[in-house]
Design an enzyme around this catalytic site. Structure first.
Site, PDB file in Angstrom:
ATOM      1  N   HIS A   1      28.972  44.678  49.671  1.00 44.02           N
ATOM      2  CA  HIS A   1      29.064  44.648  48.210  1.00 44.02           C
ATOM      3  C   HIS A   1      29.589  45.969  47.639  1.00 44.02           C
ATOM      4  O   HIS A   1      30.303  45.989  46.638  1.00 44.02           O
ATOM      5  CB  HIS A   1      27.680  44.332  47.631  1.00 44.02           C
ATOM      6  CG  HIS A   1      27.672  44.106  46.166  1.00 44.02           C
ATOM      7  ND1 HIS A   1      28.502  43.185  45.552  1.00 44.02           N
ATOM      8  CD2 HIS A   1      26.953  44.683  45.160  1.00 44.02           C
ATOM      9  CE1 HIS A   1      28.274  43.209  44.237  1.00 44.02           C
ATOM     10  NE2 HIS A   1      27.347  44.097  43.984  1.00 44.02           N
ATOM     11  N   ASP A   2      29.250  47.072  48.291  1.00 44.10           N
ATOM     12  CA  ASP A   2      29.678  48.391  47.827  1.00 44.10           C
ATOM     13  C   ASP A   2      31.196  48.541  47.765  1.00 44.10           C
ATOM     14  O   ASP A   2      31.698  49.463  47.112  1.00 44.10           O
ATOM     15  CB  ASP A   2      29.114  49.485  48.746  1.00 44.10           C
ATOM     16  CG  ASP A   2      27.821  50.077  48.199  1.00 44.10           C
ATOM     17  OD1 ASP A   2      27.436  49.686  47.081  1.00 44.10           O
ATOM     18  OD2 ASP A   2      27.214  50.907  48.894  1.00 44.10           O
TER      19      ASP A   2
ATOM     20  N   ARG B   1      14.758  50.729  45.701  1.00 39.79           N
ATOM     21  CA  ARG B   1      16.117  51.189  45.977  1.00 39.79           C
ATOM     22  C   ARG B   1      16.486  50.962  47.443  1.00 39.79           C
ATOM     23  O   ARG B   1      17.628  50.620  47.766  1.00 39.79           O
ATOM     24  CB  ARG B   1      16.233  52.675  45.634  1.00 39.79           C
ATOM     25  CG  ARG B   1      17.606  53.261  45.868  1.00 39.79           C
ATOM     26  CD  ARG B   1      18.652  52.510  45.087  1.00 39.79           C
ATOM     27  NE  ARG B   1      19.947  53.179  45.146  1.00 39.79           N
ATOM     28  CZ  ARG B   1      21.049  52.656  44.666  1.00 39.79           C
ATOM     29  NH1 ARG B   1      21.035  51.453  44.122  1.00 39.79           N
ATOM     30  NH2 ARG B   1      22.185  53.313  44.736  1.00 39.79           N
TER      31      ARG B   1
ATOM     32  N   ASP C   1      30.909  40.999  51.740  1.00 45.14           N
ATOM     33  CA  ASP C   1      29.902  41.087  50.684  1.00 45.14           C
ATOM     34  C   ASP C   1      29.018  39.849  50.770  1.00 45.14           C
ATOM     35  O   ASP C   1      29.439  38.755  50.423  1.00 45.14           O
ATOM     36  CB  ASP C   1      30.608  41.162  49.324  1.00 45.14           C
ATOM     37  CG  ASP C   1      29.629  41.327  48.161  1.00 45.14           C
ATOM     38  OD1 ASP C   1      28.410  41.221  48.386  1.00 45.14           O
ATOM     39  OD2 ASP C   1      30.106  41.550  47.043  1.00 45.14           O
TER      40      ASP C   1
ATOM     41  N   SER D   1      30.245  43.218  40.034  1.00 49.64           N
ATOM     42  CA  SER D   1      28.849  42.833  40.246  1.00 49.64           C
ATOM     43  C   SER D   1      28.226  42.373  38.927  1.00 49.64           C
ATOM     44  O   SER D   1      28.777  41.501  38.249  1.00 49.64           O
ATOM     45  CB  SER D   1      28.104  44.025  40.861  1.00 49.64           C
ATOM     46  OG  SER D   1      26.822  43.677  41.249  1.00 49.64           O
TER      47      SER D   1
END
Lengths: 194, 376
Positions: free
Chosen positions: B351-352, B219, B318, B149
């Site tokens: 994405h994680d 968040r 992602d 990332s």
């Protein structure tokens, strides 16, 4: 058909020091050989995870990509040689891929199972689709979605505006230059854009 | 495969100001870092790990308080980035809130916390700070720089501006710049923070308060974008919070499990993360655009990196740093005839995924690091 001897006979068509793009490079065996023995550079294209892993493991540049999406990643004439070893018959859009091969590379080298090899003809004569070493799959369960012959490819190459600069058959690890359409299980073509 | 076990962060002080891309400078700063494994005699086995938005120098092993490193599944003895073979460095970037000089620290010019006065830092500034640290550790050339990332952007930048100082670049789930959509998400997060009444123009510490509400919302937004639609559906679906499955017909209380999860993530985050750091780091993401100085040509930007070798990895689900963005980088490298391998991992996690231990992903990472190790 990706037996060592066949691969070496195909590799001999690649000029030393070439910049090579290997479409459907499998486990990277051919590219690794070309790097070691002919000082070639370049990339392999693969879709299967296991093959991508095998290539990284042996230090071959590999790009995970679905060839059906084309070669937009590569500029015109950016490679000396584009290889399609045992790949053509797995692709839906054979003609487009052939044109792309000629666009990206100065020389294209294609090999594929020759459906007109005489044992295949015998199979069809008895009324059944062939199951052989070069074509080991049952008709209903085969990754070979485009089966053609040595002679068929000559026609397609012509209609795509490609100039065939060499062609021969491979049979049991030997080059077949006499009646390859009948006597060879594998067809090999080297071509350039006209 | 074992864990590194207990690790202790170290600190290095730099009295020479760090010139920043903005024209400002960071005076008198400290970097917090951790190392794992042993630097070999010819100092050729060092690997730098760059962190992303909410991570730190604590890459692997565990701290005395029990916290485990953010890439512990990748880095350790016998793991893909094997600390029995490599000397691995994790560094906390300036501007962070995890130890290196940042907005919560005292501004030597005023004697008060920096707060909003902390200078705007970029990916390039972070890399320059990392270069100094690596140099101080006596390492002339890194075997590799690795990051995912935003960390991947730093790894790429090493090859763009300091190509002789590393051999390999491993950039996971990253992009050559942020898309408008990506900047938009960052801007929503920033507005949530800045409009919190407790923000006080960024000088909330001087007011003895924290803009926790803003941080929570920031968040929550971020978290949504790190997950794929499918992963969220699989994990939560329309599951209700109430065990008896009855709706409360309320607009303000939690009805669905996904709401509960996001609020929990937001609450947790707002307890440990600094709001000014969040603003700074999202801005660093926005600014990164190496092609800009080359007329928009990423290929020309990478012309410096001809001696480097690359591994790029992306994940199919992602959507924040999509495979298409990684392919842009691959193309720029191929155009320069640079050695690159690229794996596009079919993973459902969004994405994680770059933080998870998908076996295909880790197998490729392991194979690549093994090659680096053998080439030494």
């Amino acid at each position: 058909m990706s037996e060592r001897k066949d691969l070496e006979l195909i590799a001999e068509l690649v000029p030393a020091g070439s910049r090579v793009l290997d479409l459907g490079c499998g486990n990277g065996e051919l590219l690794a050989w070309l790097q070691q023995h002919k000082s070639c550079t370049g990339y392999g294209i693969e879709l299967a995870d296991a093959n991508v892993h095998a290539c990284v493991k042996r230090g071959v540049n590999v790009i995970q990509l679905n060839l059906e999406e084309g070669l937009a990643l590569f500029d015109d004439a950016s490679f000396d040689v584009v290889l399609q070893v045992d790949t053509l018959q797995h692709l839906r859009n054979t003609e487009r891929m052939l044109r792309e091969t000629a666009r990206v590379g100065r020389i294209g080298i294609v090999s594929f199972p020759n459906f007109a090899h005489w044992p295949n003809r015998l199979h069809v004569l008895t009324g059944r689709m062939p199951v052989t070493r070069a074509l080991p799959y049952q008709w209903h369960d085969t990754p070979n979605i485009r089966v053609g012959t040595f002679a068929d490819f000559e026609v397609l190459a012509g209609s795509c505006g490609l100039q065939v600069t060499d062609s021969f058959g491979l049979q049991a690890g030997r080059v077949v230059r006499r009646w390859p359409n009948l006597l060879a299980s594998v067809a090999v073509f080297r071509f350039e854009q006209r | 495969m074992g864990s590194i076990g207990l690790v202790t962060p170290q600190q290095m002080h730099f009295s020479e100001p760090l010139p920043l891309k903005s024209g400002a400078a960071l005076a008198d700063y400290a970097l917090v870092f951790e190392t794992y494994g042993t630097l070999n005699a010819d100092k050729s086995n060092a690997v730098l790990v760059c962190h992303a938005l909410n991570a730190s120098h604590h890459v692997a092993g565990r701290h005395e308080d029990g916290s485990t490193g953010w890439w512990d599944n990748l880095v350790g003895p016998g793991k893909p980035l094997d600390t029995e073979r490599f000397f691995v460095i994790g560094v906390n970037n300036p501007g962070s809130c995890f130890g290196s000089t940042g907005p919560t620290h005292l501004n030597p010019a005023t004697g008060n916390p920096y707060g909003a006065d902390f200078p705007v830092v970029t990916v390039e500034d972070w890399v320059d700070a990392q270069v100094r640290l690596v140099h101080r550790l006596g390492i002339e050339q890194l075997a590799a720089v690795v990051g995912g990332s935003l960390g991947g952007m730093q790894a790429l930048d090493w090859t763009l501006r300091h190509p002789t100082l590393l051999r390999h670049c491993v950039a996971v789930a990253t992009a050559p710049n942020l898309s408008a959509q990506n900047i938009a998400f960052n801007e929503v997060a920033r507005r949530a923070i800045v409009t919190d009444p407790d923000f006080h123009g960024g000088h909330y510490l001087a007011q003895a308060t924290l803009p926790k509400r803003g941080l929570r919302v920031a968040r929550m937004i971020g978290h949504i974008t790190y997950l794929s639609d499918d992963a969220m559906e699989a994990k939560f679906g329309r599951e209700l919070k109430a065990l008896d499955g009855r709706l409360g017909y309320t607009t303000q209380d939690i009805e669905f499990q996904i709401e509960s999860y996001l609020r929990h993530q937001g609450d947790k985050f707002s307890e440990y993360f600094d709001a000014n750091t969040y603003l700074l780091i999202t801005r660093a993401l926005d600014y990164f655009d190496p092609a800009l100085a080359h007329g928009g040509s990423l290929a020309r930007a990478f012309a410096t990196a001809r001696q480097n070798r690359f591994l790029l990895v992306s994940f199919t689900t992602d959507w924040r740093f999509s495979p298409a963005r990684s392919r842009e980088i691959v193309k720029a490298l191929v155009d320069n005839r640079i050695d690159v391998s690229y794996a596009e991992i079919e993973a459902p996690h969004g994405h994680d995924a770059f933080l998870l231990d998908d076996p295909r992903y880790h197998a490729v990472m392991r194979a690549y690091f093994d090659r680096i190790g053998e080439q030494r």
